[in-house]
Design an enzyme around this catalytic site. Structure first.
Site, PDB file in Angstrom:
ATOM      1  N   GLY A  40       0.724  -1.077  -0.001  1.00 61.18           N
ATOM      2  CA  GLY A  40       0.121  -0.142  -0.130  1.00 61.18           C
ATOM      3  C   GLY A  40       1.023   1.251  -0.045  1.00 61.18           C
ATOM      4  O   GLY A  40       1.807   1.317   0.764  1.00 61.18           O
ATOM      5  N   HIS A  41       0.481   2.383  -0.718  1.00 62.25           N
ATOM      6  CA  HIS A  41       1.213   3.705  -0.844  1.00 62.25           C
ATOM      7  C   HIS A  41       0.197   4.532  -0.429  1.00 62.25           C
ATOM      8  O   HIS A  41      -0.763   4.803  -1.220  1.00 62.25           O
ATOM      9  CB  HIS A  41       1.670   3.912  -2.282  1.00 62.25           C
ATOM     10  CG  HIS A  41       2.846   2.733  -2.698  1.00 62.25           C
ATOM     11  ND1 HIS A  41       3.058   2.760  -4.185  1.00 62.25           N
ATOM     12  CD2 HIS A  41       3.518   1.930  -2.103  1.00 62.25           C
ATOM     13  CE1 HIS A  41       3.992   1.861  -4.271  1.00 62.25           C
ATOM     14  NE2 HIS A  41       4.455   1.401  -3.257  1.00 62.25           N
ATOM     15  N   GLN A 224       6.970  -3.502  -1.501  1.00 60.33           N
ATOM     16  CA  GLN A 224       7.724  -4.008  -0.367  1.00 60.33           C
ATOM     17  C   GLN A 224       8.918  -3.312  -0.198  1.00 60.33           C
ATOM     18  O   GLN A 224       9.330  -2.381  -0.618  1.00 60.33           O
ATOM     19  CB  GLN A 224       7.530  -5.406  -0.410  1.00 60.33           C
ATOM     20  CG  GLN A 224       6.164  -5.970   0.077  1.00 60.33           C
ATOM     21  CD  GLN A 224       5.446  -6.327  -1.404  1.00 60.33           C
ATOM     22  OE1 GLN A 224       5.988  -6.685  -2.352  1.00 60.33           O
ATOM     23  NE2 GLN A 224       4.028  -6.352  -1.310  1.00 60.33           N
TER      24      GLN A 224
END
Length: 430
Positions: A40-41, A224
């Site tokens: 998730g960004h 990641q």
């Protein structure tokens, strides 16, 4: 033409999304090359927080965004992201958002297998997000996967389901003791996904080849971090893909000679989500402060992140594995207010000093960090946008990171907003 790869140097959550969003201003094409919606960004643009799991953050800059063959894609999640962006006025049309025809599709049985396996492990859980990422990569490796080129051709898709689902259902029922999946339901649901996404499915290497010939700048975005790499990370507490820079080539379809720089994102301290050894982890008030001030919760799972001092054994391993040409320091502002800072420069194991990461996780868990201590700072640095205006102790901390890693710092982030960033050297013009 300049092509840059952005990777995380720790265990993920280093702030790659913000930096990709920033660098996308000078890129023409942004490519995601591995992982899935287990990453998730979190971006903050004009005061609005946005979380992206699959779509490269360059979409906010109206740049062409590609999802490469190395990514495993949950169509429902992708469509949900597209719809959310459209509501915010962001264009996600097929001219801007493209998906590799060779990217693999996450299926309902992947998620069910992922979640059931974790439940069976009990206290020995790896910490998977349960999104089906690992089982999808498994099927890819055993040639039992379904690609987007299969998904968008209904007859081929049904043939693949008929060949794969009976085996999955046997495993689900007889080993995992959970409910099977229904082929007809999957076919109907995924036919609707195919209709929605068909116009976005392309030959990504061909697009990149044309962009290169036209002299376009390309930004390759990883998910990641280096030490979650399936080969080089703290196995088995890793993700299911190669997170290092070399996979930018494999996961998108370009050759090594087309990569001109590799930027490593380094959080000013270290965090980790889930299980696995973490030598510099803090269990005291400082660790709690870092977690609280840094708002250290996973963007995908919401899980609290474990926090510790910056570990340059971890960092220097990432320098070697990725061939880093520049560093980006993120969340530097979180350290404000601490009287002293520590940097782990080596480990002690059984009375011996070492500066490498042991492959044996029992040994790694037994490693005692060797620290250097530096003075902290109290001045608020979030509004400082020039390096020379930083407190002297802040600059000494950054200088020491450069000395220990042997890699120049090109960007420093002092807050979550796009504007709270110092660009010391633009990687696209370096």
């Amino acid at each position: 033409m300049t092509n840059i790869v952005v990777v995380g140097t720790q265990w993920g959550d280093e702030g790659k999304g913000k930096i990709v969003d920033l660098l996308a201003a000078d890129a023409d094409v942004v490519v995601r090359f591995q992982g899935g919606n287990n990453a998730g960004h979190t971006l903050v643009v004009d005061g609005q927080q946005m979380v992206s799991h699959l779509i490269p953050s360059g979409i906010l800059q109206k740049k062409r965004c590609l999802i490469g063959n190395g990514v495993v894609v949950d169509p429902a999640v992708l469509i949900g992201e597209m719809d959310a962006l459209v509501k915010k006025g962001v264009d996600v049309g097929p001219d801007l958002l493209m998906i590799s025809d060779r990217a693999h599709v996450i299926m309902p049985y992947h998620k069910r297998i992922d979640q059931s396996r974790e439940e069976m492990k009990g206290d020995k859980k790896i910490g998977t997000t349960g999104k089906g990422i690992g089982p999808c990569y498994e099927d890819k490796a055993t040639r039992r996967g379904i690609r987007f080129v299969d998904l968008i051709h209904p007859e081929v898709f049904r043939e693949r389901l008929d060949a794969i689902v009976p085996e999955k259902n046997f495993y689900l029922k007889n080993f995992l003791n959970t409910d099977p999946v229904d082929i007809d339901t999957i076919e109907k649901t995924y036919a609707a996904f195919a209709d929605r996404l068909r116009s976005h499915v392309v030959n990504v290497p061909a697009i990149l080849r044309k962009a290169g010939k036209a002299g376009k700048n390309i930004l390759f975005e990883g998910a990641q971090g280096t030490h979650l790499d399936i080969d080089h990370g703290t196995y088995p507490f890793v993700t299911s893909s190669n997170t290092v820079s070399g996979n930018a080539c494999c996961g998108s379809g370009v050759g090594p000679k087309d990569i001109h720089g590799v930027i490593g994102i380094v959080k000013a301290y270290t965090t980790r989500v889930g299980s696995g050894p973490f030598p510099s982890e803090l269990f005291d008030d400082v660790g709690e402060t870092l977690q609280r001030v840094g708002a250290e919760f996973g963007a995908t799972t919401g899980r609290k992140r474990r926090c510790g001092w910056l570990d340059t054994v971890i960092l220097n391993n990432a320098v070697q594995l990725n061939g880093l040409t520049g560093l980006v320091i993120t969340k530097l502002d979180v350290l404000t207010g601490l009287d002293e800072l520590k940097i782990c420069t080596a480990y002690m194991l059984n009375g011996e000093k070492m500066d490498e990461i042991p492959a044996n996780l029992t040994d790694l868990a037994a490693c005692v960090p060797v620290y250097e201590t530096l003075p902290g700072w109290r001045q608020d640095i979030r509004n400082i946008l020039k390096y020379e205006d930083l407190p002297d102790t802040t600059k000494k901390y950054l200088d020491r990171i450069q000395e220990l890693s042997g890699v120049p710092i090109q960007i420093v982030s002092v807050g979550p907003g796009r504007h709270e960033t110092m660009v010391l050297e633009n990687p696209f013009s370096a």
